[in-house]
Design a protein around this motif. Sequence first.
Motif, PDB file in Angstrom:
ATOM      1  N   ASN A  85      12.436  18.031  -2.488  1.00 37.76           N
ATOM      2  CA  ASN A  85      11.541  19.392  -2.487  1.00 37.76           C
ATOM      3  C   ASN A  85      12.418  20.495  -2.196  1.00 37.76           C
ATOM      4  OD1 ASN A  85       9.132  20.737  -2.629  1.00 37.76           O
ATOM      5  ND2 ASN A  85       9.027  20.837  -0.322  1.00 37.76           N
ATOM      6  N   HIS A 109      11.992  11.754  -2.639  1.00 35.57           N
ATOM      7  CA  HIS A 109      11.260  12.862  -2.882  1.00 35.57           C
ATOM      8  C   HIS A 109      12.200  13.844  -2.444  1.00 35.57           C
ATOM      9  CE1 HIS A 109       7.761  15.898  -2.129  1.00 35.57           C
ATOM     10  NE2 HIS A 109       8.058  15.741  -3.750  1.00 35.57           N
ATOM     11  N   LEU A 146      13.757  19.954   1.430  1.00 31.62           N
ATOM     12  CA  LEU A 146      13.557  18.599   2.147  1.00 31.62           C
ATOM     13  C   LEU A 146      13.694  17.438   1.111  1.00 31.62           C
ATOM     14  CD1 LEU A 146      12.409  17.273   4.820  1.00 31.62           C
ATOM     15  CD2 LEU A 146      10.279  17.447   3.683  1.00 31.62           C
ATOM     16  N   ASP A 193      11.711   6.737   1.411  1.00 31.65           N
ATOM     17  CA  ASP A 193      11.091   5.445   1.890  1.00 31.65           C
ATOM     18  C   ASP A 193      11.401   4.242   1.046  1.00 31.65           C
ATOM     19  OD1 ASP A 193       9.383   5.311  -0.223  1.00 31.65           O
ATOM     20  OD2 ASP A 193       7.697   6.485   0.675  1.00 31.65           O
ATOM     21  N   THR A 206      14.685  11.635  16.040  1.00 36.31           N
ATOM     22  CA  THR A 206      15.413  12.606  15.146  1.00 36.31           C
ATOM     23  C   THR A 206      16.825  12.831  15.617  1.00 36.31           C
ATOM     24  OG1 THR A 206      13.537  13.904  14.826  1.00 36.31           O
ATOM     25  CG2 THR A 206      15.334  15.108  14.080  1.00 36.31           C
ATOM     26  N   ARG A 241       8.269  10.087  10.923  1.00 37.75           N
ATOM     27  CA  ARG A 241       7.127   9.532   9.935  1.00 37.75           C
ATOM     28  C   ARG A 241       7.545   7.973   9.486  1.00 37.75           C
ATOM     29  NH1 ARG A 241       5.523  12.384   5.220  1.00 37.75           N
ATOM     30  NH2 ARG A 241       7.887  12.818   4.784  1.00 37.75           N
ATOM     31  N   VAL A 289       9.182   6.498   6.665  1.00 38.77           N
ATOM     32  CA  VAL A 289       9.798   7.621   6.048  1.00 38.77           C
ATOM     33  C   VAL A 289      11.094   8.239   6.604  1.00 38.77           C
ATOM     34  CG1 VAL A 289       9.351   9.765   4.747  1.00 38.77           C
ATOM     35  CG2 VAL A 289       7.668   8.092   4.600  1.00 38.77           C
ATOM     36  N   HIS A 348      16.919  17.166   6.092  1.00 37.62           N
ATOM     37  CA  HIS A 348      16.581  18.804   5.947  1.00 37.62           C
ATOM     38  C   HIS A 348      17.862  19.440   6.442  1.00 37.62           C
ATOM     39  CE1 HIS A 348      14.922  22.715   5.690  1.00 37.62           C
ATOM     40  NE2 HIS A 348      15.346  22.953   6.967  1.00 37.62           N
ATOM     41  N   SER A 377      15.152  12.893  10.406  1.00 38.42           N
ATOM     42  CA  SER A 377      14.130  12.659  11.429  1.00 38.42           C
ATOM     43  C   SER A 377      13.422  11.224  10.979  1.00 38.42           C
ATOM     44  CB  SER A 377      13.033  13.481  11.032  1.00 38.42           C
ATOM     45  OG  SER A 377      11.895  13.177  12.018  1.00 38.42           O
ATOM     46  N   SER A 433      12.820  13.424   1.428  1.00 38.20           N
ATOM     47  CA  SER A 433      12.086  12.303   1.986  1.00 38.20           C
ATOM     48  C   SER A 433      12.486  10.777   1.335  1.00 38.20           C
ATOM     49  CB  SER A 433      10.542  12.592   1.965  1.00 38.20           C
ATOM     50  OG  SER A 433      10.245  13.585   2.914  1.00 38.20           O
ATOM     51  N   ASP A 476      13.239  11.713   6.801  1.00 39.28           N
ATOM     52  CA  ASP A 476      13.190  12.998   6.483  1.00 39.28           C
ATOM     53  C   ASP A 476      14.665  13.673   6.732  1.00 39.28           C
ATOM     54  OD1 ASP A 476      10.573  13.327   5.402  1.00 39.28           O
ATOM     55  OD2 ASP A 476       9.837  13.501   7.278  1.00 39.28           O
TER      56      ASP A 476
END
Length: 170
Positions: free
Chosen positions: A85, A83, A74, A78, A23, A47, A50, A54, A44, A76, A52
């Motif tokens: 959110n 995505h 968030l 990939d 991260t 994952r 992916v 934030h 980050s 995300s 992430d």
Amino acid sequence: SKDDSLEVKIDTFSLVTNLRYDTVYYEIGWTDMGNHSNMDGYVSFLRSPVIDIHFDRFNVFLNNRFWSVDPSNLISIDSTAIHLNKVDFGSGDQFARFNGRVSAADGDTLYASFNKLDISTVDRLIGSSGLDFDGILSGNAKVTKPYENISLITELKIDKFKFNRESLGD
């Protein structure tokens, strides 16, 4: 020449990063015409594949007001989709909210919602000195299949719309 350049007035700028495991934590701060803005958060790779993103803190001065972001935001990313959110930016009664998924897959949809959003800084943000947009944007939009046969469904209203200082509508 002065007419075809973007003028950005930043008095001070700072960027601090900290790497921990998978991260990158960041803190960005700047002063623009005497108003201090800052945002911090993380990117980050935990994952993987992916990524992430934030915002822990978002206190940005834009259009003569400070803006914040929903704390549970968030993004995300990939190899096949983005995505979003609760990527909701707000200041008083003005907001721009983004939720959903952008990809080539059927059914993936990005939803955007706006309320009393002053669009006068759009030209500054896109870096165009030849275009001048002004007005107050409210409404909703949704985008599906942006890479092929894009579908854009909107119910948007722009009050006091001006293009290059000429009033249109109203």
